[in-house]
Write a protein that holds these residues in place. Structure first.
Motif, PDB file in Angstrom:
ATOM      1  N   MET A  26       0.833  -1.199   0.000  1.00 48.23           N
ATOM      2  CA  MET A  26       0.000   0.000   0.000  1.00 48.23           C
ATOM      3  C   MET A  26       0.870   1.252   0.000  1.00 48.23           C
ATOM      4  O   MET A  26       0.578   2.225  -0.705  1.00 48.23           O
ATOM      5  N   ALA A  27       1.943   1.232   0.763  1.00 51.51           N
ATOM      6  CA  ALA A  27       2.862   2.368   0.796  1.00 51.51           C
ATOM      7  C   ALA A  27       3.467   2.598  -0.582  1.00 51.51           C
ATOM      8  O   ALA A  27       3.537   3.738  -1.061  1.00 51.51           O
ATOM      9  N   ALA A  28       3.887   1.526  -1.243  1.00 49.88           N
ATOM     10  CA  ALA A  28       4.468   1.645  -2.581  1.00 49.88           C
ATOM     11  C   ALA A  28       3.429   2.121  -3.591  1.00 49.88           C
ATOM     12  O   ALA A  28       3.717   2.969  -4.446  1.00 49.88           O
ATOM     13  N   GLY A  36      -5.067   1.634  -8.937  1.00 48.02           N
ATOM     14  CA  GLY A  36      -5.635   0.287  -8.972  1.00 48.02           C
ATOM     15  C   GLY A  36      -5.018  -0.611  -7.919  1.00 48.02           C
ATOM     16  O   GLY A  36      -5.716  -1.384  -7.247  1.00 48.02           O
ATOM     17  N   LEU A  37      -3.725  -0.523  -7.769  1.00 44.15           N
ATOM     18  CA  LEU A  37      -3.025  -1.315  -6.759  1.00 44.15           C
ATOM     19  C   LEU A  37      -3.398  -0.850  -5.356  1.00 44.15           C
ATOM     20  O   LEU A  37      -3.586  -1.670  -4.450  1.00 44.15           O
ATOM     21  N   LEU A  38      -3.568   0.440  -5.173  1.00 43.41           N
ATOM     22  CA  LEU A  38      -3.989   0.965  -3.876  1.00 43.41           C
ATOM     23  C   LEU A  38      -5.378   0.445  -3.516  1.00 43.41           C
ATOM     24  O   LEU A  38      -5.615   0.016  -2.381  1.00 43.41           O
ATOM     25  N   ARG A  39      -6.304   0.426  -4.464  1.00 41.09           N
ATOM     26  CA  ARG A  39      -7.662  -0.092  -4.207  1.00 41.09           C
ATOM     27  C   ARG A  39      -7.602  -1.580  -3.848  1.00 41.09           C
ATOM     28  O   ARG A  39      -8.328  -2.044  -2.969  1.00 41.09           O
ATOM     29  N   PHE A  40      -6.731  -2.320  -4.554  1.00 39.04           N
ATOM     30  CA  PHE A  40      -6.552  -3.739  -4.241  1.00 39.04           C
ATOM     31  C   PHE A  40      -6.073  -3.893  -2.791  1.00 39.04           C
ATOM     32  O   PHE A  40      -6.595  -4.713  -2.043  1.00 39.04           O
ATOM     33  N   CYS A  41      -5.081  -3.105  -2.402  1.00 40.16           N
ATOM     34  CA  CYS A  41      -4.544  -3.168  -1.040  1.00 40.16           C
ATOM     35  C   CYS A  41      -5.615  -2.802  -0.015  1.00 40.16           C
ATOM     36  O   CYS A  41      -5.715  -3.432   1.052  1.00 40.16           O
ATOM     37  N   GLU A  42      -6.417  -1.791  -0.324  1.00 42.01           N
ATOM     38  CA  GLU A  42      -7.495  -1.403   0.587  1.00 42.01           C
ATOM     39  C   GLU A  42      -8.477  -2.556   0.778  1.00 42.01           C
ATOM     40  O   GLU A  42      -8.908  -2.842   1.897  1.00 42.01           O
ATOM     41  N   SER A  43      -8.812  -3.218  -0.311  1.00 43.53           N
ATOM     42  CA  SER A  43      -9.739  -4.340  -0.244  1.00 43.53           C
ATOM     43  C   SER A  43      -9.164  -5.476   0.596  1.00 43.53           C
ATOM     44  O   SER A  43      -9.857  -6.044   1.456  1.00 43.53           O
ATOM     45  N   ARG A  44      -7.903  -5.805   0.374  1.00 41.68           N
ATOM     46  CA  ARG A  44      -7.252  -6.876   1.142  1.00 41.68           C
ATOM     47  C   ARG A  44      -7.186  -6.508   2.627  1.00 41.68           C
ATOM     48  O   ARG A  44      -7.423  -7.355   3.488  1.00 41.68           O
ATOM     49  N   CYS A  45      -6.869  -5.264   2.918  1.00 45.15           N
ATOM     50  CA  CYS A  45      -6.791  -4.823   4.313  1.00 45.15           C
ATOM     51  C   CYS A  45      -8.166  -4.898   4.987  1.00 45.15           C
ATOM     52  O   CYS A  45      -8.263  -5.315   6.145  1.00 45.15           O
ATOM     53  N   SER A  46      -9.205  -4.513   4.277  1.00 44.22           N
ATOM     54  CA  SER A  46     -10.544  -4.551   4.876  1.00 44.22           C
ATOM     55  C   SER A  46     -10.953  -5.991   5.185  1.00 44.22           C
ATOM     56  O   SER A  46     -11.664  -6.234   6.158  1.00 44.22           O
ATOM     57  N   VAL A  63      -2.340   7.611   6.496  1.00 44.46           N
ATOM     58  CA  VAL A  63      -1.020   8.004   6.004  1.00 44.46           C
ATOM     59  C   VAL A  63      -0.916   7.831   4.491  1.00 44.46           C
ATOM     60  O   VAL A  63      -0.353   8.680   3.799  1.00 44.46           O
ATOM     61  N   TYR A  64      -1.481   6.737   3.963  1.00 41.82           N
ATOM     62  CA  TYR A  64      -1.323   6.435   2.540  1.00 41.82           C
ATOM     63  C   TYR A  64      -2.530   6.847   1.702  1.00 41.82           C
ATOM     64  O   TYR A  64      -2.684   6.409   0.569  1.00 41.82           O
ATOM     65  N   ASN A  65      -3.378   7.689   2.277  1.00 42.92           N
ATOM     66  CA  ASN A  65      -4.501   8.265   1.540  1.00 42.92           C
ATOM     67  C   ASN A  65      -5.418   7.191   0.948  1.00 42.92           C
ATOM     68  O   ASN A  65      -5.882   7.311  -0.178  1.00 42.92           O
ATOM     69  N   ALA A  66      -5.640   6.149   1.716  1.00 40.50           N
ATOM     70  CA  ALA A  66      -6.519   5.053   1.307  1.00 40.50           C
ATOM     71  C   ALA A  66      -7.925   5.362   1.825  1.00 40.50           C
ATOM     72  O   ALA A  66      -8.346   4.865   2.872  1.00 40.50           O
ATOM     73  N   ILE A  67      -8.640   6.186   1.093  1.00 43.25           N
ATOM     74  CA  ILE A  67      -9.926   6.731   1.542  1.00 43.25           C
ATOM     75  C   ILE A  67     -10.963   5.641   1.810  1.00 43.25           C
ATOM     76  O   ILE A  67     -11.674   5.680   2.820  1.00 43.25           O
ATOM     77  N   LEU A  69     -10.480   2.489   2.594  1.00 44.83           N
ATOM     78  CA  LEU A  69     -10.098   1.750   3.795  1.00 44.83           C
ATOM     79  C   LEU A  69     -10.339   2.593   5.039  1.00 44.83           C
ATOM     80  O   LEU A  69     -10.801   2.082   6.057  1.00 44.83           O
ATOM     81  N   LEU A  70     -10.072   3.873   4.966  1.00 52.23           N
ATOM     82  CA  LEU A  70     -10.312   4.761   6.103  1.00 52.23           C
ATOM     83  C   LEU A  70     -11.794   4.752   6.473  1.00 52.23           C
ATOM     84  O   LEU A  70     -12.150   4.637   7.648  1.00 52.23           O
ATOM     85  N   GLU A  71     -12.657   4.841   5.479  1.00 54.48           N
ATOM     86  CA  GLU A  71     -14.099   4.806   5.740  1.00 54.48           C
ATOM     87  C   GLU A  71     -14.517   3.459   6.325  1.00 54.48           C
ATOM     88  O   GLU A  71     -15.352   3.397   7.230  1.00 54.48           O
ATOM     89  N   TYR A  72     -13.942   2.387   5.813  1.00 54.75           N
ATOM     90  CA  TYR A  72     -14.242   1.058   6.337  1.00 54.75           C
ATOM     91  C   TYR A  72     -13.801   0.949   7.795  1.00 54.75           C
ATOM     92  O   TYR A  72     -14.530   0.435   8.636  1.00 54.75           O
ATOM     93  N   CYS A  73     -12.613   1.462   8.084  1.00 55.22           N
ATOM     94  CA  CYS A  73     -12.102   1.443   9.462  1.00 55.22           C
ATOM     95  C   CYS A  73     -12.997   2.271  10.386  1.00 55.22           C
ATOM     96  O   CYS A  73     -13.256   1.866  11.526  1.00 55.22           O
ATOM     97  N   GLN A  74     -13.451   3.418   9.915  1.00 56.61           N
ATOM     98  CA  GLN A  74     -14.328   4.249  10.735  1.00 56.61           C
ATOM     99  C   GLN A  74     -15.627   3.509  11.038  1.00 56.61           C
ATOM    100  O   GLN A  74     -16.116   3.541  12.170  1.00 56.61           O
ATOM    101  N   GLY A  75     -16.180   2.835  10.050  1.00 59.76           N
ATOM    102  CA  GLY A  75     -17.381   2.038  10.286  1.00 59.76           C
ATOM    103  C   GLY A  75     -17.134   0.920  11.280  1.00 59.76           C
ATOM    104  O   GLY A  75     -17.951   0.663  12.168  1.00 59.76           O
ATOM    105  N   PHE A  76     -15.992   0.266  11.158  1.00 56.40           N
ATOM    106  CA  PHE A  76     -15.624  -0.801  12.080  1.00 56.40           C
ATOM    107  C   PHE A  76     -15.486  -0.258  13.498  1.00 56.40           C
ATOM    108  O   PHE A  76     -15.967  -0.865  14.457  1.00 56.40           O
ATOM    109  N   LEU A  77     -14.839   0.893  13.636  1.00 60.45           N
ATOM    110  CA  LEU A  77     -14.697   1.521  14.952  1.00 60.45           C
ATOM    111  C   LEU A  77     -16.058   1.839  15.555  1.00 60.45           C
ATOM    112  O   LEU A  77     -16.299   1.574  16.741  1.00 60.45           O
ATOM    113  N   LEU A  78     -16.948   2.408  14.755  1.00 63.03           N
ATOM    114  CA  LEU A  78     -18.266   2.775  15.257  1.00 63.03           C
ATOM    115  C   LEU A  78     -19.079   1.543  15.662  1.00 63.03           C
ATOM    116  O   LEU A  78     -19.756   1.562  16.689  1.00 63.03           O
ATOM    117  N   GLN A  79     -19.015   0.497  14.870  1.00 62.71           N
ATOM    118  CA  GLN A  79     -19.800  -0.704  15.159  1.00 62.71           C
ATOM    119  C   GLN A  79     -19.260  -1.504  16.336  1.00 62.71           C
ATOM    120  O   GLN A  79     -20.005  -2.232  16.988  1.00 62.71           O
TER     121      GLN A  79
END
Length: 129
Positions: A26-28, A36-46, A63-67, A69-79
């Protein structure tokens, strides 16, 4: 792995990437602006997101502007807020500690919650169905 992605033009060759490797990838992807690779990484991380990994995933997403994944993480935190706050101190430090670079986690969670509440059908809409 980035070279494999560039050479093949798809993520098929890196489908079985491990959890730590996907964060490095994701950093790379962010550095080389490979959306496209960033979206793939976001999907794998989620898919790998859990109580133990939420703090790391959230920070990496920011940090890596993975929007997405950030939204998914926020939902996970809230739930899972109650379980997360009693799991260990890392989530409390993330939410109530010093701010990430140009980002207030608590304010971000509030905005996410407000957006989700606005997008839900109102009670009058549900009753009329």
């Amino acid at each position: 792995m980035v070279m494999e992605y560039l050479y093949n033009g798809s993520c098929d060759c890196i489908r079985h990437i491990g959890a730590e490797d996907v964060l490095e990838l994701m950093a790379a992807a962010n550095f080389f602006q490979l959306d496209g690779l960033l979206r793939f990484c976001e999907s794998r991380c989620s898919q790998k997101l859990n109580i133990e990994s939420i703090v790391s995933m959230y920070i990496h997403a920011k940090v890596y502007n993975a929007i997405q994944l950030l939204e998914y993480c926020q939902g996970f935190l809230l739930q899972n807020m109650v379980a997360l706050l009693t799991f260990d101190d890392s989530v409390r430090r993330l939410i109530f500690g010093k701010k990430l670079h140009n980002h207030d986690v608590l304010a971000g969670l509030l905005l996410t919650l407000q957006a989700r509440l606005k997008s839900r059908p109102s009670n009058s809409t549900r009753k009329s169905k």
